[in-house]
Design a protein around this motif. Structure first.
Motif, PDB file in Angstrom:
ATOM      1  N   SER A 143      -7.520  14.003  -7.293  1.00 11.00           N
ATOM      2  CA  SER A 143      -8.116  13.904  -5.963  1.00 11.00           C
ATOM      3  C   SER A 143      -7.199  13.174  -4.994  1.00 11.00           C
ATOM      4  CB  SER A 143      -9.454  13.164  -6.051  1.00 11.00           C
ATOM      5  OG  SER A 143     -10.002  12.983  -4.766  1.00 11.00           O
ATOM      6  N   GLY A 144      -7.328  13.532  -3.722  1.00 17.67           N
ATOM      7  CA  GLY A 144      -6.555  12.864  -2.680  1.00 17.67           C
ATOM      8  C   GLY A 144      -7.151  11.533  -2.268  1.00 17.67           C
ATOM      9  N   ASP A 145      -8.330  11.201  -2.790  1.00 15.68           N
ATOM     10  CA  ASP A 145      -8.964   9.903  -2.525  1.00 15.68           C
ATOM     11  C   ASP A 145      -9.804   9.531  -3.743  1.00 15.68           C
ATOM     12  OD1 ASP A 145     -11.238  11.472  -2.363  1.00 15.68           O
ATOM     13  OD2 ASP A 145     -11.461  11.284  -0.202  1.00 15.68           O
ATOM     14  N   SER A 146     -10.785   8.677  -3.581  1.00 16.59           N
ATOM     15  CA  SER A 146     -11.545   8.209  -4.734  1.00 16.59           C
ATOM     16  C   SER A 146     -12.632   9.185  -5.177  1.00 16.59           C
ATOM     17  CB  SER A 146     -12.179   6.844  -4.420  1.00 16.59           C
ATOM     18  OG  SER A 146     -13.058   6.976  -3.316  1.00 16.59           O
ATOM     19  N   ARG A 147     -12.879  10.234  -4.410  1.00 13.41           N
ATOM     20  CA  ARG A 147     -13.890  11.222  -4.791  1.00 13.41           C
ATOM     21  C   ARG A 147     -13.360  12.120  -5.907  1.00 13.41           C
ATOM     22  NH1 ARG A 147     -15.078  13.424   1.170  1.00 13.41           N
ATOM     23  NH2 ARG A 147     -12.872  12.955   1.286  1.00 13.41           N
ATOM     24  N   SER A 148     -14.266  12.961  -6.401  1.00 15.57           N
ATOM     25  CA  SER A 148     -13.808  13.963  -7.367  1.00 15.57           C
ATOM     26  C   SER A 148     -12.923  14.954  -6.625  1.00 15.57           C
ATOM     27  CB  SER A 148     -15.006  14.685  -7.993  1.00 15.57           C
ATOM     28  OG  SER A 148     -15.571  15.602  -7.080  1.00 15.57           O
ATOM     29  N   ALA A 149     -12.044  15.623  -7.357  1.00 14.89           N
ATOM     30  CA  ALA A 149     -11.127  16.574  -6.732  1.00 14.89           C
ATOM     31  C   ALA A 149     -11.893  17.713  -6.056  1.00 14.89           C
ATOM     32  CB  ALA A 149     -10.153  17.112  -7.766  1.00 14.89           C
ATOM     33  N   ALA A 150     -12.978  18.181  -6.675  1.00  9.42           N
ATOM     34  CA  ALA A 150     -13.773  19.267  -6.076  1.00  9.42           C
ATOM     35  C   ALA A 150     -14.393  18.813  -4.753  1.00  9.42           C
ATOM     36  CB  ALA A 150     -14.848  19.726  -7.043  1.00  9.42           C
ATOM     37  N   ASP A 151     -14.937  17.612  -4.725  1.00 13.41           N
ATOM     38  CA  ASP A 151     -15.524  17.092  -3.479  1.00 13.41           C
ATOM     39  C   ASP A 151     -14.455  16.904  -2.409  1.00 13.41           C
ATOM     40  OD1 ASP A 151     -18.067  17.120  -4.554  1.00 13.41           O
ATOM     41  OD2 ASP A 151     -18.003  15.017  -5.173  1.00 13.41           O
ATOM     42  N   PHE A 152     -13.246  16.502  -2.814  1.00 13.04           N
ATOM     43  CA  PHE A 152     -12.154  16.346  -1.866  1.00 13.04           C
ATOM     44  C   PHE A 152     -11.789  17.699  -1.246  1.00 13.04           C
ATOM     45  CE2 PHE A 152      -7.680  16.264  -0.688  1.00 13.04           C
ATOM     46  CZ  PHE A 152      -7.622  15.127   0.110  1.00 13.04           C
ATOM     47  N   VAL A 153     -11.711  18.741  -2.068  1.00 16.03           N
ATOM     48  CA  VAL A 153     -11.402  20.078  -1.555  1.00 16.03           C
ATOM     49  C   VAL A 153     -12.480  20.511  -0.571  1.00 16.03           C
ATOM     50  CG1 VAL A 153     -11.218  22.528  -2.180  1.00 16.03           C
ATOM     51  CG2 VAL A 153     -10.010  20.796  -3.538  1.00 16.03           C
ATOM     52  N   LEU A 154     -13.730  20.354  -0.945  1.00 19.56           N
ATOM     53  CA  LEU A 154     -14.826  20.752  -0.048  1.00 19.56           C
ATOM     54  C   LEU A 154     -14.792  19.978   1.268  1.00 19.56           C
ATOM     55  CD1 LEU A 154     -17.837  21.194  -2.500  1.00 19.56           C
ATOM     56  CD2 LEU A 154     -16.698  22.965  -1.151  1.00 19.56           C
ATOM     57  N   ALA A 155     -14.501  18.698   1.190  1.00 25.21           N
ATOM     58  CA  ALA A 155     -14.477  17.862   2.390  1.00 25.21           C
ATOM     59  C   ALA A 155     -13.349  18.256   3.337  1.00 25.21           C
ATOM     60  CB  ALA A 155     -14.357  16.387   2.006  1.00 25.21           C
ATOM     61  N   ASN A 156     -12.316  18.884   2.809  1.00 23.82           N
ATOM     62  CA  ASN A 156     -11.171  19.246   3.638  1.00 23.82           C
ATOM     63  C   ASN A 156     -11.156  20.720   4.047  1.00 23.82           C
ATOM     64  OD1 ASN A 156      -9.196  16.884   4.061  1.00 23.82           O
ATOM     65  ND2 ASN A 156      -9.956  16.655   1.978  1.00 23.82           N
ATOM     66  N   LEU A 157     -12.252  21.406   3.828  1.00 20.20           N
ATOM     67  CA  LEU A 157     -12.400  22.770   4.333  1.00 20.20           C
ATOM     68  C   LEU A 157     -13.015  22.702   5.720  1.00 20.20           C
ATOM     69  CD1 LEU A 157     -13.829  24.631   1.213  1.00 20.20           C
ATOM     70  CD2 LEU A 157     -11.497  24.706   2.087  1.00 20.20           C
ATOM     71  N   GLY A 158     -12.748  23.705   6.525  1.00 17.91           N
ATOM     72  CA  GLY A 158     -13.365  23.771   7.844  1.00 17.91           C
ATOM     73  C   GLY A 158     -14.871  23.948   7.728  1.00 17.91           C
ATOM     74  N   LYS A 159     -15.597  23.533   8.754  1.00 17.84           N
ATOM     75  CA  LYS A 159     -17.055  23.573   8.720  1.00 17.84           C
ATOM     76  C   LYS A 159     -17.568  24.991   8.496  1.00 17.84           C
ATOM     77  CE  LYS A 159     -21.228  22.385  11.170  1.00 17.84           C
ATOM     78  NZ  LYS A 159     -21.863  21.910  12.376  1.00 17.84           N
ATOM     79  N   SER A 160     -17.018  25.977   9.191  1.00 20.56           N
ATOM     80  CA  SER A 160     -17.514  27.346   9.032  1.00 20.56           C
ATOM     81  C   SER A 160     -17.243  27.870   7.615  1.00 20.56           C
ATOM     82  CB  SER A 160     -16.910  28.288  10.072  1.00 20.56           C
ATOM     83  OG  SER A 160     -15.513  28.379   9.894  1.00 20.56           O
ATOM     84  N   CYS A 161     -16.152  27.446   7.013  1.00 18.78           N
ATOM     85  CA  CYS A 161     -15.858  27.847   5.635  1.00 18.78           C
ATOM     86  C   CYS A 161     -16.918  27.272   4.690  1.00 18.78           C
ATOM     87  CB  CYS A 161     -14.470  27.381   5.223  1.00 18.78           C
ATOM     88  SG  CYS A 161     -13.988  27.954   3.576  1.00 18.78           S
ATOM     89  N   ARG A 162     -17.235  25.985   4.848  1.00 16.03           N
ATOM     90  CA  ARG A 162     -18.228  25.333   3.986  1.00 16.03           C
ATOM     91  C   ARG A 162     -19.619  25.902   4.190  1.00 16.03           C
ATOM     92  NH1 ARG A 162     -15.810  20.520   5.624  1.00 16.03           N
ATOM     93  NH2 ARG A 162     -17.531  20.127   7.034  1.00 16.03           N
ATOM     94  N   THR A 163     -20.035  26.063   5.453  1.00 18.20           N
ATOM     95  CA  THR A 163     -21.429  26.412   5.731  1.00 18.20           C
ATOM     96  C   THR A 163     -21.707  27.908   5.778  1.00 18.20           C
ATOM     97  OG1 THR A 163     -21.046  26.270   8.109  1.00 18.20           O
ATOM     98  CG2 THR A 163     -21.838  24.271   6.996  1.00 18.20           C
ATOM     99  N   GLU A 164     -20.717  28.722   6.078  1.00 17.11           N
ATOM    100  CA  GLU A 164     -20.960  30.155   6.192  1.00 17.11           C
ATOM    101  C   GLU A 164     -20.300  30.945   5.065  1.00 17.11           C
ATOM    102  OE1 GLU A 164     -19.902  31.440  10.152  1.00 17.11           O
ATOM    103  OE2 GLU A 164     -20.758  29.612  11.003  1.00 17.11           O
ATOM    104  N   ILE A 165     -18.990  30.826   4.941  1.00 21.40           N
ATOM    105  CA  ILE A 165     -18.263  31.664   3.983  1.00 21.40           C
ATOM    106  C   ILE A 165     -18.639  31.312   2.545  1.00 21.40           C
ATOM    107  CG2 ILE A 165     -15.982  32.288   3.116  1.00 21.40           C
ATOM    108  CD1 ILE A 165     -15.002  31.879   6.048  1.00 21.40           C
ATOM    109  N   LEU A 166     -18.556  30.051   2.179  1.00 20.64           N
ATOM    110  CA  LEU A 166     -18.888  29.683   0.806  1.00 20.64           C
ATOM    111  C   LEU A 166     -20.368  29.930   0.515  1.00 20.64           C
ATOM    112  CD1 LEU A 166     -16.814  26.447   0.107  1.00 20.64           C
ATOM    113  CD2 LEU A 166     -16.408  28.766  -0.706  1.00 20.64           C
TER     114      LEU A 166
END
Length: 149
Positions: A58-81
């Motif tokens: 991970s790029g910070d103290s979160r899990s690597a998956a949460d870090f990836v999700l946090a660094n996606l654009g809002k439309s990617c997180r809320t619409e595409i995924l």
């Protein structure tokens, strides 16, 4: 999308020399049928000799998956995924150095007539050995969303 943050993630590889194989305890039975022979449970199991596990750090103290999700654009997180559920963000991959299957058939026989006897059993058969085969992954699985009304 914060591509630079996601691309900047590193990996850590851990090597293991041990062997892993399927546990087939439920196939450990035999049925003797007079005049026919012994019927046993057939099986096919996978065996791994040595493996490596690649971890996404991970790029910070979160899990690597949460870090990836946090660094996606809002439309990617809320619409595409959301529209592509279920999905998985893979954070660990296990690759076998050597992998093969071991299989055995179900029938073996033992016949006797007076002092003479004849017996036969299926041998355990080993498949061709392959290398660098992914046999396990770990990550964050996001289930399919409930049907919308």
């Amino acid at each position: 999308m914060a591509i630079a943050a996601i691309k900047g993630l590193s990996t850590k590889v851990v090597e293991h020399d041990d062997s892993l194989e399927d546990n087939l305890a439920s196939t450990n039975f035999a049925l003797s049928v007079p005049g026919i022979g012994v019927i046993t449970a057939p099986y096919k199991k996978i065996k791994v000799d040595g493996y490596s596990v690649t971890h996404l750090v991970s790029g910070d103290s979160r899990s690597a998956a949460d870090f990836v999700l946090a660094n996606l654009g809002k439309s990617c997180r809320t619409e595409i995924l959301d529209a592509n559920r279920p999905y998985m963000i893979v954070t660990e991959v296990a690759n076998a150095k050597k992998v093969y299957t071991l299989s055995k058939g179900a029938f073996q026989a033992a016949f006797a007539a007076g002092p003479a006897s004849l017996s036969w059993a299926n041998p355990e058969i080993k498949s061709t050995t392959r290398s660098n085969v992914t046999f396990a992954i770990q990550g964050k699985y996001v289930a399919a969303s409930k049907k919308r009304k």
